[in-house]
Design an enzyme around this catalytic site. Sequence first.
Site, mmCIF file in Angstrom:
data_model
loop_
_atom_site.group_PDB
_atom_site.id
_atom_site.type_symbol
_atom_site.label_atom_id
_atom_site.label_comp_id
_atom_site.label_asym_id
_atom_site.label_seq_id
_atom_site.Cartn_x
_atom_site.Cartn_y
_atom_site.Cartn_z
ATOM 1 N N LYS A 108 0.846 -1.205 0.000
ATOM 2 C CA LYS A 108 0.000 0.000 0.000
ATOM 3 C C LYS A 108 0.877 1.249 0.000
ATOM 4 C CE LYS A 108 -0.374 -0.319 5.038
ATOM 5 N NZ LYS A 108 -1.234 -0.785 6.145
ATOM 6 N N TYR A 110 16.004 28.798 11.827
ATOM 7 C CA TYR A 110 14.736 29.377 12.294
ATOM 8 C C TYR A 110 14.551 29.172 13.791
ATOM 9 C CZ TYR A 110 13.171 29.962 7.467
ATOM 10 O OH TYR A 110 13.046 30.344 6.170
#
Length: 364
Positions: free
Chosen positions: A36, A255
Amino acid sequence: MGRPIHATIDLAAFRHNYLLARQLAGPGRTTLAVVKADAYGHGLLPCARAIADVVDGFALLDIEEAQCLREAGFKQPIVLLEGFFRGAEVAQVARLNLSPVIHSWHQVEALSHAEPAIPMTVYLKVNTGMNRLGFAMVEVASALSRLGALPGVGEIILMTHFADADGESGIACQLDRFSRLPGQGALRSSVANSATLLRFANEVGDVVRPGIMLYGASPMPALASADDLGLWPVMSLASEVIATQDLLPGAAIGYGATFVADRPLRLGVVACGYADGYPRHAPTGTPIVVGGMRTRTLGRVSMDMLACDLTDLPNVGVGTPVVLWGPGLPADEVASAAGTISYELFCARAPRVPVSWVGPGSEA
Ligand SMILES: *Cc1c(COP(=O)(O)O)cnc(C)c1O
């Protein structure tokens, strides 16, 4: 060339892991390769082709993925792990000779109108404690008799899914409930994901459904590493150092300035960020391999870049190869540092990361 990030999928390792799963399942059992989500981000068709001559069958979610396998010539059983979503899909499921999981009454109702050329194998999914999909225990007898009476239905396989096969409580409680279901003994059963297959080899039922282990990661890294389990890593995510900075004590990185140098420090900027699928939550200290040597990430992961510590790696600079995960740096270790699981890292590989497949079937 362009941006230096790329993923490599080692199909020989994938094949090794599938054969190991099949060997663990033992003779007489059916080992479905769970493919999957585009084979957990590894590429559905290349993975399927790498095991085409040995695979017993496949399990996945989307009819489109199943159709892709059929069009590529795969004749093996294909199980749809959530069955079909609308009655209108039943005709296509039948035409492609897929085996749907049946977990609710609306699916039984839709099947009652189906007239497949070949009776469909269906997996009757029972909720034994996961509380996600499946019939309640008390509904199983009537679901079995409704399904058994339908001309479109061939074999019925009893199925359940364990919530904690990889964890402390294990499978005992759910397995006990499963063993008391009507139809037990007469019908084949399917219960085992990778963790069940690796931990409870005597309790795996007739049709096993390993996923993550095929991709060379451990379903239970706190208990056993992939290497301990004999699994080979399949995906490697690699890039390069594209810049370096020499920092003085007190300089902040990235950041939010979440990391501040406490000594003179040399950092490398790597062309890999969360838009490539690298986990943004990976904190300072997440392992990373630069020029074949282990070091640590520094500061926050940006969209397109992350920083790593080169202070003790004097011969490293722009163009030095970087491994984000792969051989020598298990995805499980990176995942665990980032508070997630290898499954999520693999599935998150972004479309912008080019992939190459090496090994059996890759030339097809
Ligand atoms: C995804 C899935 C599996 C495979 O689980 P792994 O932990 O990856 O081995 C097995 N069964 C079902 C129903 C699934 O959805």
